[in-house]
Write a protein that holds these residues in place. Structure first.
Motif, PDB file in Angstrom:
ATOM      1  N   SER A  92      -4.654 -10.945   9.296  1.00 52.92           N
ATOM      2  CA  SER A  92      -3.725  -9.640   9.507  1.00 52.92           C
ATOM      3  C   SER A  92      -2.691  -9.707   8.451  1.00 52.92           C
ATOM      4  CB  SER A  92      -3.009  -9.820  11.017  1.00 52.92           C
ATOM      5  OG  SER A  92      -2.165 -11.030  10.931  1.00 52.92           O
ATOM      6  N   SER A  93      -2.227 -10.659   7.564  1.00 48.19           N
ATOM      7  CA  SER A  93      -1.419 -10.968   6.707  1.00 48.19           C
ATOM      8  C   SER A  93      -1.962 -10.505   5.324  1.00 48.19           C
ATOM      9  CB  SER A  93      -0.748 -12.341   6.511  1.00 48.19           C
ATOM     10  OG  SER A  93      -1.708 -13.232   6.062  1.00 48.19           O
ATOM     11  N   ASP A  94      -3.348 -10.199   5.189  1.00 50.22           N
ATOM     12  CA  ASP A  94      -3.817 -10.077   4.016  1.00 50.22           C
ATOM     13  C   ASP A  94      -3.663  -8.475   3.707  1.00 50.22           C
ATOM     14  OD1 ASP A  94      -7.220 -10.148   2.674  1.00 50.22           O
ATOM     15  OD2 ASP A  94      -5.429 -10.025   1.667  1.00 50.22           O
ATOM     16  N   THR A  95      -3.192  -7.969   2.590  1.00 55.15           N
ATOM     17  CA  THR A  95      -3.284  -6.492   1.956  1.00 55.15           C
ATOM     18  C   THR A  95      -4.183  -6.342   1.257  1.00 55.15           C
ATOM     19  OG1 THR A  95      -1.893  -7.479   0.368  1.00 55.15           O
ATOM     20  CG2 THR A  95      -0.660  -6.656   2.347  1.00 55.15           C
ATOM     21  N   ALA A  96      -5.362  -7.030   1.404  1.00 56.36           N
ATOM     22  CA  ALA A  96      -6.435  -6.582   0.438  1.00 56.36           C
ATOM     23  C   ALA A  96      -7.312  -4.994   0.912  1.00 56.36           C
ATOM     24  CB  ALA A  96      -7.868  -7.815   0.727  1.00 56.36           C
ATOM     25  N   ILE A  97      -7.824  -4.468  -0.214  1.00 60.69           N
ATOM     26  CA  ILE A  97      -8.477  -3.063   0.074  1.00 60.69           C
ATOM     27  C   ILE A  97      -9.476  -3.148   0.837  1.00 60.69           C
ATOM     28  CG2 ILE A  97      -9.178  -1.211  -1.237  1.00 60.69           C
ATOM     29  CD1 ILE A  97      -7.630  -2.056  -4.009  1.00 60.69           C
ATOM     30  N   HIS A  98      -9.692  -2.187   1.957  1.00 57.81           N
ATOM     31  CA  HIS A  98     -10.625  -2.525   2.895  1.00 57.81           C
ATOM     32  C   HIS A  98     -11.797  -1.154   2.661  1.00 57.81           C
ATOM     33  CE1 HIS A  98      -8.674  -5.478   4.842  1.00 57.81           C
ATOM     34  NE2 HIS A  98      -7.514  -4.721   5.104  1.00 57.81           N
ATOM     35  N   GLU A  99     -12.744  -1.139   3.104  1.00 56.85           N
ATOM     36  CA  GLU A  99     -13.482   0.058   2.825  1.00 56.85           C
ATOM     37  C   GLU A  99     -13.197   1.325   3.561  1.00 56.85           C
ATOM     38  OE1 GLU A  99     -17.261  -0.980   4.457  1.00 56.85           O
ATOM     39  OE2 GLU A  99     -17.754  -2.769   3.127  1.00 56.85           O
ATOM     40  N   ASP A 100     -12.627   1.258   4.521  1.00 57.55           N
ATOM     41  CA  ASP A 100     -12.131   2.561   4.957  1.00 57.55           C
ATOM     42  C   ASP A 100     -10.583   3.093   4.493  1.00 57.55           C
ATOM     43  OD1 ASP A 100     -10.670   0.629   5.941  1.00 57.55           O
ATOM     44  OD2 ASP A 100     -10.640   1.237   8.165  1.00 57.55           O
ATOM     45  N   ASP A 101     -10.312   2.413   3.559  1.00 58.15           N
ATOM     46  CA  ASP A 101      -8.828   2.935   2.860  1.00 58.15           C
ATOM     47  C   ASP A 101      -9.373   4.066   1.870  1.00 58.15           C
ATOM     48  OD1 ASP A 101      -7.502   0.914   3.672  1.00 58.15           O
ATOM     49  OD2 ASP A 101      -7.492  -0.380   2.262  1.00 58.15           O
ATOM     50  N   ASP A 102      -8.467   5.046   1.951  1.00 60.25           N
ATOM     51  CA  ASP A 102      -8.701   6.321   0.909  1.00 60.25           C
ATOM     52  C   ASP A 102      -8.289   5.912  -0.320  1.00 60.25           C
ATOM     53  OD1 ASP A 102      -6.007   6.645   0.920  1.00 60.25           O
ATOM     54  OD2 ASP A 102      -5.920   8.217   2.578  1.00 60.25           O
ATOM     55  N   GLU A 103      -8.455   6.643  -1.379  1.00 62.90           N
ATOM     56  CA  GLU A 103      -8.289   6.561  -2.713  1.00 62.90           C
ATOM     57  C   GLU A 103      -6.666   6.122  -2.925  1.00 62.90           C
ATOM     58  OE1 GLU A 103      -8.825   8.565  -7.122  1.00 62.90           O
ATOM     59  OE2 GLU A 103      -9.623   9.575  -5.429  1.00 62.90           O
ATOM     60  N   VAL A 104      -5.919   7.007  -2.516  1.00 60.95           N
ATOM     61  CA  VAL A 104      -4.525   6.896  -2.714  1.00 60.95           C
ATOM     62  C   VAL A 104      -4.011   5.588  -2.016  1.00 60.95           C
ATOM     63  CG1 VAL A 104      -2.229   7.753  -1.842  1.00 60.95           C
ATOM     64  CG2 VAL A 104      -4.029   9.141  -2.381  1.00 60.95           C
ATOM     65  N   VAL A 105      -4.414   5.184  -0.872  1.00 64.61           N
ATOM     66  CA  VAL A 105      -4.042   3.630  -0.280  1.00 64.61           C
ATOM     67  C   VAL A 105      -4.370   2.511  -0.842  1.00 64.61           C
ATOM     68  CG1 VAL A 105      -4.590   2.409   1.895  1.00 64.61           C
ATOM     69  CG2 VAL A 105      -3.673   4.799   2.096  1.00 64.61           C
ATOM     70  N   ALA A 106      -5.569   2.795  -1.558  1.00 60.27           N
ATOM     71  CA  ALA A 106      -6.239   1.855  -2.202  1.00 60.27           C
ATOM     72  C   ALA A 106      -5.625   1.559  -3.440  1.00 60.27           C
ATOM     73  CB  ALA A 106      -7.727   2.163  -2.662  1.00 60.27           C
ATOM     74  N   MET A 107      -4.844   2.810  -4.113  1.00 59.84           N
ATOM     75  CA  MET A 107      -4.196   2.375  -5.405  1.00 59.84           C
ATOM     76  C   MET A 107      -2.876   1.958  -5.298  1.00 59.84           C
ATOM     77  SD  MET A 107      -4.854   6.099  -7.744  1.00 59.84           S
ATOM     78  CE  MET A 107      -4.474   7.175  -6.366  1.00 59.84           C
ATOM     79  N   ILE A 108      -2.329   2.239  -3.943  1.00 55.66           N
ATOM     80  CA  ILE A 108      -0.993   1.727  -3.644  1.00 55.66           C
ATOM     81  C   ILE A 108      -1.147   0.455  -3.578  1.00 55.66           C
ATOM     82  CG2 ILE A 108       0.735   1.610  -1.769  1.00 55.66           C
ATOM     83  CD1 ILE A 108       0.128   4.536  -1.396  1.00 55.66           C
ATOM     84  N   LYS A 109      -2.018  -0.128  -2.647  1.00 54.62           N
ATOM     85  CA  LYS A 109      -2.301  -1.572  -2.648  1.00 54.62           C
ATOM     86  C   LYS A 109      -2.645  -2.371  -3.882  1.00 54.62           C
ATOM     87  CE  LYS A 109      -4.154  -1.634   1.970  1.00 54.62           C
ATOM     88  NZ  LYS A 109      -5.291  -2.076   2.988  1.00 54.62           N
ATOM     89  N   GLU A 110      -3.454  -1.704  -4.678  1.00 58.76           N
ATOM     90  CA  GLU A 110      -3.556  -2.372  -5.940  1.00 58.76           C
ATOM     91  C   GLU A 110      -2.475  -2.785  -6.782  1.00 58.76           C
ATOM     92  OE1 GLU A 110      -6.642  -1.793  -9.974  1.00 58.76           O
ATOM     93  OE2 GLU A 110      -6.450  -0.280  -8.305  1.00 58.76           O
TER      94      GLU A 110
END
Length: 204
Positions: A92-110
């Protein structure tokens, strides 16, 4: 070990994940955190990617606490115990990009992982992604470790992190700090009540 006389945070480098323990009750999921909270004067423990940050009460000095903190960490490593006893806590502490993340969320996490978190971790803290509201463009983050509760944390969020996210990701309109979880608030209240009872018992 990096302990400053004018600071209430002490950081030590180690190979670990990223997780914060704001009280002894939360530390029950980690043998190491539990050992550290047994040291009188310790108020919070944070595991970074390659360090541990320990926060103390104002009235305690680092020269007094450092030997016990160091001994607790060495005892943990020599015991062979895991950092966490609950795998779900670590995941739960991991902020890795998940398959169900949309493009914006993935960019934020990256952007958080590659540009922002390394800078924050240099100061003995970390920052965790808590959510994105596409309707308002609001990113919710949680400051952890040495950065948690600092007067400069709000400034860091606004002047540094918010500006960077808005520059690279047009969909982001603002960044806010996450409120304490309901479970965290209940745990803190329960722990404070216990401390009061123990203190009254000692004084009586």
């Amino acid at each position: 070990m990096d302990c400053s006389a004018d600071s209430d945070n002490c950081s030590l480098y180690m190979q670990s994940g990223s997780y914060e323990f704001s009280n002894a009750r939360a530390a029950m999921t980690s043998p190491l955190a539990k050992k550290l909270f047994c040291i009188d004067g310790v108020t919070a423990v944070f595991f970074g990617s390659d360090f541990v940050t320990v926060t103390k009460k104002d009235e305690y000095s680092w020269p007094l606490l450092k030997p016990d903190i160091f001994a607790a960490i060495m005892d943990h490593f020599s015991s062979g115990e895991p950092l966490f006893t609950d795998k779900e806590v670590l995941e739960s502490s991991d902020t890795a990009i998940h398959e169900d993340d949309d493009e914006v969320v993935a960019m934020i996490k990256e952007l958080l992982d590659t540009r922002i978190r390394p800078a924050v971790q240099e100061d003995g803290g970390d920052i965790v992604y808590r959510g994105f509201n596409p309707d308002t463009g609001t990113v919710t983050l949680k400051m952890m470790g040495a950065c948690s509760g600092c007067p400069s944390s709000a400034v860091t969020l606004k002047s540094g992190i918010e500006n960077m996210l808005m520059h690279y990701i047009p969909e982001v309109k603002q960044v806010v700090e996450a409120l304490p979880d309901e479970g965290e608030e209940e745990a803190i209240k329960a722990f404070e009540q216990l401390e009061d009872k123990l203190g009254n018992g000692t004084n009586g």
